[in-house]
Design a protein around this motif. Structure first.
Motif, PDB file in Angstrom:
ATOM      1  N   ARG A   1     -29.457  -0.935  13.379  1.00  0.00           N
ATOM      2  CA  ARG A   1     -29.958  -2.295  13.518  1.00  0.00           C
ATOM      3  C   ARG A   1     -29.126  -3.031  14.563  1.00  0.00           C
ATOM      4  NH1 ARG A   1     -30.005  -4.522   7.552  1.00  0.00           N
ATOM      5  NH2 ARG A   1     -29.871  -6.451   8.740  1.00  0.00           N
ATOM      6  N   TYR A   2     -29.778  -3.903  15.312  1.00  0.00           N
ATOM      7  CA  TYR A   2     -29.098  -4.660  16.360  1.00  0.00           C
ATOM      8  C   TYR A   2     -28.424  -5.877  15.723  1.00  0.00           C
ATOM      9  CZ  TYR A   2     -28.185  -6.983  20.768  1.00  0.00           C
ATOM     10  OH  TYR A   2     -27.566  -7.573  21.840  1.00  0.00           O
ATOM     11  N   HIS A   3     -27.294  -5.643  15.093  1.00  0.00           N
ATOM     12  CA  HIS A   3     -26.476  -6.709  14.528  1.00  0.00           C
ATOM     13  C   HIS A   3     -25.087  -6.166  14.303  1.00  0.00           C
ATOM     14  CE1 HIS A   3     -26.038  -5.709  10.108  1.00  0.00           C
ATOM     15  NE2 HIS A   3     -26.775  -4.735  10.566  1.00  0.00           N
ATOM     16  N   GLY A   4     -24.144  -7.043  14.038  1.00  0.00           N
ATOM     17  CA  GLY A   4     -22.783  -6.597  13.756  1.00  0.00           C
ATOM     18  C   GLY A   4     -22.124  -5.938  14.946  1.00  0.00           C
ATOM     19  N   ARG A   5     -21.593  -4.746  14.709  1.00  0.00           N
ATOM     20  CA  ARG A   5     -20.826  -4.048  15.747  1.00  0.00           C
ATOM     21  C   ARG A   5     -21.687  -3.613  16.925  1.00  0.00           C
ATOM     22  NH1 ARG A   5     -17.654   0.667  13.350  1.00  0.00           N
ATOM     23  NH2 ARG A   5     -19.352   0.832  11.876  1.00  0.00           N
ATOM     24  N   VAL A   6     -22.930  -3.219  16.674  1.00  0.00           N
ATOM     25  CA  VAL A   6     -23.817  -2.791  17.770  1.00  0.00           C
ATOM     26  C   VAL A   6     -24.105  -3.978  18.686  1.00  0.00           C
ATOM     27  CG1 VAL A   6     -26.091  -1.863  18.318  1.00  0.00           C
ATOM     28  CG2 VAL A   6     -24.802  -0.935  16.392  1.00  0.00           C
ATOM     29  N   GLN A   7     -24.380  -5.130  18.095  1.00  0.00           N
ATOM     30  CA  GLN A   7     -24.631  -6.335  18.878  1.00  0.00           C
ATOM     31  C   GLN A   7     -23.375  -6.764  19.636  1.00  0.00           C
ATOM     32  OE1 GLN A   7     -26.010  -9.607  16.548  1.00  0.00           O
ATOM     33  NE2 GLN A   7     -26.292 -10.946  18.299  1.00  0.00           N
ATOM     34  N   ALA A   8     -22.216  -6.669  19.001  1.00  0.00           N
ATOM     35  CA  ALA A   8     -20.964  -7.041  19.661  1.00  0.00           C
ATOM     36  C   ALA A   8     -20.684  -6.138  20.860  1.00  0.00           C
ATOM     37  CB  ALA A   8     -19.803  -6.976  18.663  1.00  0.00           C
ATOM     38  N   LEU A   9     -20.957  -4.846  20.730  1.00  0.00           N
ATOM     39  CA  LEU A   9     -20.771  -3.924  21.852  1.00  0.00           C
ATOM     40  C   LEU A   9     -21.685  -4.324  23.009  1.00  0.00           C
ATOM     41  CD1 LEU A   9     -20.111  -0.215  21.799  1.00  0.00           C
ATOM     42  CD2 LEU A   9     -21.946  -1.016  23.242  1.00  0.00           C
ATOM     43  N   ALA A  10     -22.936  -4.642  22.713  1.00  0.00           N
ATOM     44  CA  ALA A  10     -23.877  -5.047  23.766  1.00  0.00           C
ATOM     45  C   ALA A  10     -23.421  -6.333  24.439  1.00  0.00           C
ATOM     46  CB  ALA A  10     -25.268  -5.224  23.165  1.00  0.00           C
ATOM     47  N   GLU A  11     -22.940  -7.295  23.660  1.00  0.00           N
ATOM     48  CA  GLU A  11     -22.468  -8.546  24.234  1.00  0.00           C
ATOM     49  C   GLU A  11     -21.232  -8.327  25.113  1.00  0.00           C
ATOM     50  OE1 GLU A  11     -21.950 -10.969  20.771  1.00  0.00           O
ATOM     51  OE2 GLU A  11     -24.100 -11.381  20.616  1.00  0.00           O
ATOM     52  N   GLY A  12     -20.339  -7.443  24.674  1.00  0.00           N
ATOM     53  CA  GLY A  12     -19.163  -7.101  25.472  1.00  0.00           C
ATOM     54  C   GLY A  12     -19.549  -6.447  26.787  1.00  0.00           C
ATOM     55  N   ALA A  13     -20.553  -5.582  26.761  1.00  0.00           N
ATOM     56  CA  ALA A  13     -21.029  -4.931  27.986  1.00  0.00           C
ATOM     57  C   ALA A  13     -21.635  -5.958  28.933  1.00  0.00           C
ATOM     58  CB  ALA A  13     -22.047  -3.849  27.641  1.00  0.00           C
ATOM     59  N   ARG A  14     -22.368  -6.929  28.382  1.00  0.00           N
ATOM     60  CA  ARG A  14     -22.936  -7.997  29.217  1.00  0.00           C
ATOM     61  C   ARG A  14     -21.830  -8.851  29.827  1.00  0.00           C
ATOM     62  NH1 ARG A  14     -26.736  -8.607  24.836  1.00  0.00           N
ATOM     63  NH2 ARG A  14     -28.670  -7.624  25.427  1.00  0.00           N
ATOM     64  N   GLU A  15     -20.799  -9.157  29.018  1.00  0.00           N
ATOM     65  CA  GLU A  15     -19.663  -9.928  29.532  1.00  0.00           C
ATOM     66  C   GLU A  15     -18.965  -9.192  30.662  1.00  0.00           C
ATOM     67  OE1 GLU A  15     -17.124 -10.563  26.187  1.00  0.00           O
ATOM     68  OE2 GLU A  15     -18.542 -11.893  25.181  1.00  0.00           O
ATOM     69  N   GLY A  16     -18.955  -7.870  30.575  1.00  0.00           N
ATOM     70  CA  GLY A  16     -18.328  -7.057  31.613  1.00  0.00           C
ATOM     71  C   GLY A  16     -19.152  -6.900  32.867  1.00  0.00           C
ATOM     72  N   GLY A  17     -20.407  -7.362  32.841  1.00  0.00           N
ATOM     73  CA  GLY A  17     -21.221  -7.337  34.059  1.00  0.00           C
ATOM     74  C   GLY A  17     -22.436  -6.437  34.025  1.00  0.00           C
ATOM     75  N   LEU A  18     -22.679  -5.741  32.927  1.00  0.00           N
ATOM     76  CA  LEU A  18     -23.880  -4.901  32.850  1.00  0.00           C
ATOM     77  C   LEU A  18     -25.110  -5.756  32.553  1.00  0.00           C
ATOM     78  CD1 LEU A  18     -22.792  -1.705  30.891  1.00  0.00           C
ATOM     79  CD2 LEU A  18     -23.251  -1.937  33.319  1.00  0.00           C
ATOM     80  N   GLU A  19     -26.226  -5.380  33.135  1.00  0.00           N
ATOM     81  CA  GLU A  19     -27.504  -6.069  32.890  1.00  0.00           C
ATOM     82  C   GLU A  19     -28.409  -5.135  32.100  1.00  0.00           C
ATOM     83  OE1 GLU A  19     -29.183  -7.179  36.606  1.00  0.00           O
ATOM     84  OE2 GLU A  19     -27.335  -8.124  37.301  1.00  0.00           O
ATOM     85  N   PHE A  20     -29.035  -5.682  31.054  1.00  0.00           N
ATOM     86  CA  PHE A  20     -29.958  -4.887  30.231  1.00  0.00           C
ATOM     87  C   PHE A  20     -31.370  -5.200  30.643  1.00  0.00           C
ATOM     88  CE2 PHE A  20     -26.154  -4.244  28.368  1.00  0.00           C
ATOM     89  CZ  PHE A  20     -26.083  -3.945  27.021  1.00  0.00           C
TER      90      PHE A  20
END
Length: 117
Positions: free
Chosen positions: A98-117
């Motif tokens: 599910r897209y919540h918790g740790r999975v969501q945090a990883l995605a947000e961290g990747a976005r902060e680092g400059g990746l685009e989804f």
């Protein structure tokens, strides 16, 4: 059948369903996430070539603390390695989780680092 077996089977079923549609290329690799009870792992995969282009995990990086913050740091580390490999855009594959918790945090961290989804 144990309760954990049912959850694992259900996750694998969801993952197969998602993988029918999500495909990684060299220009836009698949950001695959796996979450275990203790650690979180992320890879950028080119499915056509069958290669992992970059990866990061909470295992052995000396990252400790709140699990969500650890996942966010793994996402940032992956984005940094992706930038070094010349990758800016990815397709997100949550791995049946599910897209919540740790999975969501990883995605947000990747976005902060400059990746685009």
């Amino acid at each position: 059948m144990a309760d954990t077996d049912r959850r694992t089977i259900a996750r694998r079923r969801r993952h197969r369903r998602v993988r029918r549609k999500v495909m990684g290329t060299a220009q836009r690799p698949r950001l695959a996430v796996f979450r275990s009870s203790k650690h979180i792992y992320a890879q950028l995969i080119d499915d056509f070539a069958g290669h992992t282009l970059a990866s990061a995990s909470s295992l052995g990086n000396g990252i400790q603390g709140d699990p969500k913050e650890v996942a966010r740091q793994v996402g940032r580390a992956l984005a940094e390695r992706a930038g070094a490999a010349g990758i800016k855009q990815v397709t997100f594959d949550r791995g049946g989780f599910r897209y919540h918790g740790r999975v969501q945090a990883l995605a947000e961290g990747a976005r902060e680092g400059g990746l685009e989804f």
